[in-house]
Write a protein that holds these residues in place. Structure first.
Motif, PDB file in Angstrom:
ATOM      1  N   ALA A 152       0.821  -1.218   0.000  1.00 17.45           N
ATOM      2  CA  ALA A 152       0.000   0.000   0.000  1.00 17.45           C
ATOM      3  C   ALA A 152       0.853   1.265   0.000  1.00 17.45           C
ATOM      4  O   ALA A 152       0.469   2.286  -0.578  1.00 17.45           O
ATOM      5  CB  ALA A 152      -0.936  -0.001   1.202  1.00 17.45           C
ATOM      6  N   ALA A 153       2.002   1.210   0.642  1.00 14.09           N
ATOM      7  CA  ALA A 153       2.855   2.394   0.767  1.00 14.09           C
ATOM      8  C   ALA A 153       3.447   2.791  -0.580  1.00 14.09           C
ATOM      9  O   ALA A 153       3.597   1.975  -1.489  1.00 14.09           O
ATOM     10  CB  ALA A 153       3.976   2.119   1.761  1.00 14.09           C
ATOM     11  N   ASP A 154       3.809   4.075  -0.708  1.00 16.72           N
ATOM     12  CA  ASP A 154       4.508   4.526  -1.909  1.00 16.72           C
ATOM     13  C   ASP A 154       5.911   3.933  -1.977  1.00 16.72           C
ATOM     14  O   ASP A 154       6.446   3.711  -3.059  1.00 16.72           O
ATOM     15  CB  ASP A 154       4.576   6.057  -1.927  1.00 16.72           C
ATOM     16  N   SER A 155       6.495   3.710  -0.811  1.00 13.85           N
ATOM     17  CA  SER A 155       7.775   3.002  -0.754  1.00 13.85           C
ATOM     18  C   SER A 155       7.901   2.345   0.611  1.00 13.85           C
ATOM     19  O   SER A 155       7.332   2.814   1.599  1.00 13.85           O
ATOM     20  CB  SER A 155       8.959   3.950  -0.992  1.00 13.85           C
ATOM     21  N   TYR A 156       8.636   1.245   0.639  1.00 11.90           N
ATOM     22  CA  TYR A 156       8.932   0.572   1.905  1.00 11.90           C
ATOM     23  C   TYR A 156      10.431   0.320   1.964  1.00 11.90           C
ATOM     24  O   TYR A 156      11.055  -0.072   0.970  1.00 11.90           O
ATOM     25  CB  TYR A 156       8.199  -0.771   2.032  1.00 11.90           C
ATOM     26  N   LEU A 157      11.004   0.534   3.143  1.00 12.12           N
ATOM     27  CA  LEU A 157      12.415   0.245   3.350  1.00 12.12           C
ATOM     28  C   LEU A 157      12.606  -0.338   4.737  1.00 12.12           C
ATOM     29  O   LEU A 157      12.064   0.187   5.720  1.00 12.12           O
ATOM     30  CB  LEU A 157      13.265   1.518   3.203  1.00 12.12           C
ATOM     31  N   SER A 158      13.352  -1.423   4.806  1.00  9.91           N
ATOM     32  CA  SER A 158      13.658  -2.016   6.104  1.00  9.91           C
ATOM     33  C   SER A 158      14.515  -1.057   6.915  1.00  9.91           C
ATOM     34  O   SER A 158      15.508  -0.513   6.422  1.00  9.91           O
ATOM     35  CB  SER A 158      14.403  -3.336   5.918  1.00  9.91           C
ATOM     36  N   GLY A 159      14.151  -0.880   8.171  1.00  5.17           N
ATOM     37  CA  GLY A 159      14.940  -0.026   9.055  1.00  5.17           C
ATOM     38  C   GLY A 159      16.352  -0.541   9.265  1.00  5.17           C
ATOM     39  O   GLY A 159      17.265   0.235   9.589  1.00  5.17           O
ATOM     40  N   PHE A 160      16.544  -1.843   9.066  1.00  4.88           N
ATOM     41  CA  PHE A 160      17.887  -2.413   9.213  1.00  4.88           C
ATOM     42  C   PHE A 160      18.847  -1.878   8.150  1.00  4.88           C
ATOM     43  O   PHE A 160      20.060  -1.909   8.338  1.00  4.88           O
ATOM     44  CB  PHE A 160      17.829  -3.942   9.105  1.00  4.88           C
ATOM     45  N   LEU A 161      18.306  -1.397   7.022  1.00  2.00           N
ATOM     46  CA  LEU A 161      19.150  -0.936   5.920  1.00  2.00           C
ATOM     47  C   LEU A 161      19.492   0.540   5.991  1.00  2.00           C
ATOM     48  O   LEU A 161      20.317   1.020   5.211  1.00  2.00           O
ATOM     49  CB  LEU A 161      18.449  -1.228   4.582  1.00  2.00           C
ATOM     50  N   ILE A 162      18.857   1.268   6.913  1.00  2.00           N
ATOM     51  CA  ILE A 162      19.133   2.698   7.028  1.00  2.00           C
ATOM     52  C   ILE A 162      20.366   2.893   7.906  1.00  2.00           C
ATOM     53  O   ILE A 162      20.362   2.521   9.083  1.00  2.00           O
ATOM     54  CB  ILE A 162      17.926   3.442   7.621  1.00  2.00           C
ATOM     55  N   PRO A 163      21.439   3.431   7.371  1.00  2.00           N
ATOM     56  CA  PRO A 163      22.700   3.533   8.119  1.00  2.00           C
ATOM     57  C   PRO A 163      22.530   4.263   9.445  1.00  2.00           C
ATOM     58  O   PRO A 163      21.997   5.369   9.488  1.00  2.00           O
ATOM     59  CB  PRO A 163      23.615   4.320   7.172  1.00  2.00           C
ATOM     60  N   GLY A 164      22.952   3.615  10.525  1.00  2.00           N
ATOM     61  CA  GLY A 164      22.950   4.250  11.826  1.00  2.00           C
ATOM     62  C   GLY A 164      21.637   4.180  12.581  1.00  2.00           C
ATOM     63  O   GLY A 164      21.593   4.515  13.757  1.00  2.00           O
ATOM     64  N   LEU A 165      20.547   3.791  11.909  1.00  2.00           N
ATOM     65  CA  LEU A 165      19.258   3.759  12.599  1.00  2.00           C
ATOM     66  C   LEU A 165      19.284   2.728  13.720  1.00  2.00           C
ATOM     67  O   LEU A 165      18.788   2.974  14.822  1.00  2.00           O
ATOM     68  CB  LEU A 165      18.133   3.451  11.608  1.00  2.00           C
ATOM     69  N   LEU A 166      19.856   1.569  13.435  1.00  2.00           N
ATOM     70  CA  LEU A 166      20.199   0.583  14.469  1.00  2.00           C
ATOM     71  C   LEU A 166      21.700   0.349  14.351  1.00  2.00           C
ATOM     72  O   LEU A 166      22.144  -0.344  13.436  1.00  2.00           O
ATOM     73  CB  LEU A 166      19.448  -0.733  14.261  1.00  2.00           C
ATOM     74  N   PRO A 167      22.499   0.942  15.222  1.00  2.00           N
ATOM     75  CA  PRO A 167      23.962   0.851  15.098  1.00  2.00           C
ATOM     76  C   PRO A 167      24.445  -0.598  15.044  1.00  2.00           C
ATOM     77  O   PRO A 167      23.908  -1.476  15.704  1.00  2.00           O
ATOM     78  CB  PRO A 167      24.460   1.559  16.361  1.00  2.00           C
ATOM     79  N   ILE A 168      25.471  -0.824  14.224  1.00  2.00           N
ATOM     80  CA  ILE A 168      26.082  -2.149  14.075  1.00  2.00           C
ATOM     81  C   ILE A 168      27.268  -2.257  15.035  1.00  2.00           C
ATOM     82  O   ILE A 168      28.119  -1.374  15.080  1.00  2.00           O
ATOM     83  CB  ILE A 168      26.560  -2.370  12.630  1.00  2.00           C
ATOM     84  N   GLN A 169      27.295  -3.348  15.794  1.00  2.00           N
ATOM     85  CA  GLN A 169      28.416  -3.590  16.687  1.00  2.00           C
ATOM     86  C   GLN A 169      29.573  -4.170  15.880  1.00  2.00           C
ATOM     87  O   GLN A 169      29.468  -5.246  15.293  1.00  2.00           O
ATOM     88  CB  GLN A 169      28.010  -4.575  17.791  1.00  2.00           C
ATOM     89  N   ALA A 170      30.671  -3.430  15.804  1.00  2.00           N
ATOM     90  CA  ALA A 170      31.823  -3.870  15.024  1.00  2.00           C
ATOM     91  C   ALA A 170      33.103  -3.338  15.669  1.00  2.00           C
ATOM     92  O   ALA A 170      33.078  -2.299  16.341  1.00  2.00           O
ATOM     93  CB  ALA A 170      31.719  -3.370  13.585  1.00  2.00           C
ATOM     94  N   PRO A 171      34.232  -4.044  15.481  1.00  2.00           N
ATOM     95  CA  PRO A 171      35.511  -3.557  16.002  1.00  2.00           C
ATOM     96  C   PRO A 171      35.854  -2.196  15.413  1.00  2.00           C
ATOM     97  O   PRO A 171      35.453  -1.885  14.278  1.00  2.00           O
ATOM     98  CB  PRO A 171      36.509  -4.630  15.536  1.00  2.00           C
TER      99      PRO A 171
END
Length: 254
Positions: A152-171
């Motif tokens: 139904a939406a004009d666009s959908y994007l997973s929040g996991f793909l938006i940089p920094g929205l859920l920070p990635i734990q990395a060295p």
């Protein structure tokens, strides 16, 4: 300039993989490109009985609310109700769907674009109503997102793909990203990872080469599934003329 409003179904997001989401990144996303953020609402639940009795809960909750306000969000609380159902089971409920829908419909008169954060299919009628008012509706969700809502939406994007929205734990110093596999060739075992950069002009898609030998416990079927999200590290391969590649590919554990 596109006049933008953000509406966050915070309880749905929290329970469906978005716990710890960065609201400041949402603000940055909404204001990127030819857009200006006019409204930012987050709809949250509060257990008043626990707030009164549990000082630690109260402190954490109110600190969280303060962070949202500092990011420019209006915090709309829905108080938890406790009741016993027909089977004698104590049940709690705090549903802010109606509040969000009414606010969005009223405020959309002054908006061109609505960013709706939820995975709840109950919002399909709201999406259609906003579109009929002339608004572009973009949905962001994490896990358990209604397929009908996506359509139904004009666009959908997973929040996991938006940089920094859920920070990635990395060295430190490791360029860890999240993305989806595209153009995968199972016969030759290679393809590309599509990921995004958040720039002042908006979300910019980028791609990087990968070979299945750089994946841990991932099969061809997963690489052919364009909804499957992966985490990977971007490196320069010294054995291939320092070409940029995706290594240490893993299925997102979310």
């Amino acid at each position: 300039m596109l006049k933008t409003g953000i509406y966050v179904d915070a309880e749905n997001i929290r329970l469906c993989g978005g716990y710890g989401m960065r609201y400041d990144v949402l603000v940055e996303l909404a204001g990127a490109g030819k857009s200006v953020l006019l409204r930012a609402n987050s709809y949250l639940a509060e257990d008043r009985a626990r707030t009164k009795e549990d000082a630690e809960y109260r402190q954490k909750l109110y600190r969280y609310h303060d962070v949202l306000r500092q990011c420019g969000f209006r915090v709309i609380k829905k108080y938890v109700k406790h009741f016993v159902d027909d089977e004698g089971i104590l049940t709690t409920k705090a549903n802010a769907d109606m509040d969000l829908a009414i606010d969005a419909l009223h405020q959309a008169r002054n908006l061109d674009r609505v960013i709706l954060l939820t995975g709840d299919g109950d919002f399909i009628r709201l999406v259609l109503a906003l579109q009929n008012m002339g608004c572009r509706v973009e949905v962001i969700g994490f896990k358990y997102v209604s397929s009908e809502l996506k359509e139904a939406a004009d666009s959908y994007l997973s929040g996991f793909l938006i940089p920094g929205l859920l920070p990635i734990q990395a060295p430190p110093g490791e360029n860890r990203q999240r993305g989806i596999a595209i153009n995968y060739n199972p016969d030759r075992g290679f393809g590309f990872m599509r990921y995004y950069r958040l720039r002042p002009e908006g979300l910019i898609p980028e791609s990087v080469f990968f070979h299945c030998s750089k994946a841990a416990d991932v099969n061809d079927a997963l690489f052919l599934d364009t909804t499957q999200i992966f985490e990977f590290t971007i490196v320069k391969n010294p054995d291939n003329n320092s070409r940029t590649e995706a290594w240490d590919i893993r299925v997102l554990d979310a």
